[in-house]
Design a protein around this motif. Structure first.
Motif, mmCIF file in Angstrom:
data_model
loop_
_atom_site.group_PDB
_atom_site.id
_atom_site.type_symbol
_atom_site.label_atom_id
_atom_site.label_comp_id
_atom_site.label_asym_id
_atom_site.label_seq_id
_atom_site.Cartn_x
_atom_site.Cartn_y
_atom_site.Cartn_z
ATOM 1 N N GLY A 63 0.791 -1.218 0.000
ATOM 2 C CA GLY A 63 0.000 0.000 0.000
ATOM 3 C C GLY A 63 0.823 1.266 0.000
ATOM 4 O O GLY A 63 0.346 2.334 0.399
ATOM 5 N N ARG A 64 2.076 1.184 -0.466
ATOM 6 C CA ARG A 64 2.952 2.357 -0.536
ATOM 7 C C ARG A 64 3.124 2.794 -1.985
ATOM 8 O O ARG A 64 3.012 1.981 -2.894
ATOM 9 C CB ARG A 64 4.333 2.030 0.049
ATOM 10 C CG ARG A 64 4.329 1.669 1.522
ATOM 11 C CD ARG A 64 5.742 1.368 2.018
ATOM 12 N NE ARG A 64 6.216 0.060 1.592
ATOM 13 C CZ ARG A 64 7.187 -0.153 0.718
ATOM 14 N NH1 ARG A 64 7.797 0.882 0.128
ATOM 15 N NH2 ARG A 64 7.570 -1.375 0.403
ATOM 16 N N PRO A 65 3.436 4.068 -2.224
ATOM 17 C CA PRO A 65 3.707 4.502 -3.601
ATOM 18 C C PRO A 65 5.052 3.964 -4.076
ATOM 19 O O PRO A 65 6.012 3.886 -3.288
ATOM 20 C CB PRO A 65 3.728 6.033 -3.504
ATOM 21 C CG PRO A 65 4.067 6.323 -2.067
ATOM 22 C CD PRO A 65 3.459 5.197 -1.259
ATOM 23 N N ALA A 66 5.127 3.592 -5.332
ATOM 24 C CA ALA A 66 6.393 3.134 -5.908
ATOM 25 C C ALA A 66 7.303 4.330 -6.165
ATOM 26 O O ALA A 66 6.836 5.463 -6.312
ATOM 27 C CB ALA A 66 6.136 2.378 -7.202
ATOM 28 N N GLU A 67 8.597 4.081 -6.204
ATOM 29 C CA GLU A 67 9.563 5.148 -6.451
ATOM 30 C C GLU A 67 9.319 5.762 -7.828
ATOM 31 O O GLU A 67 9.249 5.044 -8.825
ATOM 32 C CB GLU A 67 10.987 4.595 -6.374
ATOM 33 C CG GLU A 67 12.073 5.640 -6.498
ATOM 34 C CD GLU A 67 13.470 5.052 -6.350
ATOM 35 O OE1 GLU A 67 14.446 5.791 -6.608
ATOM 36 O OE2 GLU A 67 13.584 3.868 -5.982
ATOM 37 N N PRO A 68 9.184 7.094 -7.918
ATOM 38 C CA PRO A 68 8.893 7.726 -9.216
ATOM 39 C C PRO A 68 10.159 7.964 -10.030
ATOM 40 O O PRO A 68 11.277 7.820 -9.533
ATOM 41 C CB PRO A 68 8.262 9.052 -8.791
ATOM 42 C CG PRO A 68 8.958 9.378 -7.496
ATOM 43 C CD PRO A 68 9.219 8.062 -6.808
ATOM 44 N N GLY A 69 9.961 8.371 -11.280
ATOM 45 C CA GLY A 69 11.083 8.793 -12.119
ATOM 46 C C GLY A 69 11.639 7.681 -12.983
ATOM 47 O O GLY A 69 11.536 6.497 -12.646
ATOM 48 N N SER A 70 12.230 8.079 -14.112
ATOM 49 C CA SER A 70 12.849 7.131 -15.039
ATOM 50 C C SER A 70 14.310 6.913 -14.668
ATOM 51 O O SER A 70 14.973 7.809 -14.140
ATOM 52 C CB SER A 70 12.766 7.660 -16.477
ATOM 53 O OG SER A 70 11.422 7.788 -16.892
#
Length: 348
Positions: free
Chosen positions: A320-327
């Motif tokens: 239930g956590r956000p995934a790490e953003p960015g390429s």
């Protein structure tokens, strides 16, 4: 008569209650810390105290019991287009390493037809898996899995696609821009784009970035030739482009290293020297890139990091956590296959 020595009972396996007692905390706190869900709920000092106590006691969580309690199998499916691809082998290595740290297993599933449809690998995907990590190049293999309602993490895929729990992308466009800028700086103005015949987002991005970068410089020309992803097809495509009428191109930009190896073979067959008469660039930085002579100028893709980030993203979704953003960034590796164009104007 002496009696046989009595075997000593095995020491009791330490439990979470033992860890809680040693750390001076509740079992709930132990569960939060060892389940990596403590941030914002337990202080860093307390978390470190729990980890230290667990290490000192040799505590190992009972993953089987935890899986039953959570209704999870602790298994992820990694869907790739082919087992023979070095790039996807490295993606698997990265995913499996992160999975092992969290008590997960990774099942590797190749699409039998490369990029075509595949059968459901399980009688019931929902009962057998916690989630799916998939390359966009194997999209045809996902149709039977999408209906299972499992969390799906896509690798190297179109950000506009819906129904994805998380996404891990490489900065593919920047990689192709780096190739274009490198060749333009060397003085090249006549190009061939030896493009993959596979119709996927990643190759469409490469084509668009290359044409945009070259088109921004007056006096440049670029011709596109498509070929399947193998050395022979790359050789045939390059021969076709180099044998066409008109001024000969001075650089061939290839969508991957395999096509670039074929382009180098085409140059030799036509009596051209790489890079004196013709520069050739690849993409991916496979082992092949340093096995050919001259070694390939190419774009290095962090394949293991893709797998690591993909597995980490799936674990985040499950928690239930956000995934790490960015390429993920990529970078040009300039080697011996690129140089300034010939100055004598041969078949110019």
């Amino acid at each position: 008569m002496t009696s046989a020595p009595q075997s000593q009972p095995a020491p009791a396996r330490p439990t979470s209650r033992d860890v809680a007692r040693a750390a001076g905390v509740s079992q709930a706190t132990v569960s939060l810390v060892l389940g990596d869900k403590w941030r914002g709920r337990v202080s860093e000092a307390t978390a470190e105290r729990v980890r230290h106590a667990a290490h000192e006691l040799g505590y190992q969580p009972n993953l089987a019991a935890r899986s039953l309690r959570l209704g999870r199998t602790r298994t992820a499916l990694l869907v790739v287009p082919a087992l023979t691809s070095e790039f996807f082998a490295r993606v698997y290595t990265g995913a499996a390493a992160v999975a092992a740290e969290h008590g997960f297993g990774v099942v590797l599933y190749p699409s039998p037809e490369g990029t075509g449809p595949a059968r459901d690998p399980f009688a019931s995907a929902r009962a057998s898996l916690d989630g799916v990590i998939a390359s966009s190049m194997a999209a045809g293999a996902l149709d039977v899995l999408r209906g299972a309602g499992l969390p799906l993490v896509m690798l190297d895929s179109d950000p506009a696609d819906t129904g994805v729990a998380a996404r891990v992308n490489l900065d593919i466009a920047d990689g192709m821009r780096q190739i274009a800028e490198h060749l333009l700086a060397l003085g090249h103005r006549r190009f061939v784009h030896l493009a993959s015949a596979v119709d996927t987002w990643t190759f469409a991005v490469r084509a668009r970035a290359l044409h945009d970068s070259l088109g921004a410089v007056p006096g440049t020309s670029v011709r596109t030739v498509t070929a399947p992803l193998d050395v022979q097809a790359g050789r045939e495509g390059a021969e076709q482009a180099l044998g066409a009428s008109g001024p000969r191109p001075t650089a061939i930009v290839c969508d991957d290293d395999i096509l670039a190896a074929g382009a180098c073979k085409a140059a030799r067959r036509l009596g051209l020297r790489v890079p004196d008469d013709l520069s050739v660039t690849g993409f991916d930085d496979l082992a092949l890139a340093t096995a050919v002579e001259p070694e390939l100028t190419t774009v290095q893709l962090p394949a293991e990091q893709v797998g690591e980030r993909g597995m980490a993203a799936l674990l985040a979704v499950l928690d239930g956590r956000p995934a790490e953003p960015g390429s993920l960034p990529v970078h040009l590796v300039a080697r011996g296959s690129s140089a300034p164009p010939p100055a004598d104007g041969r078949r110019s």
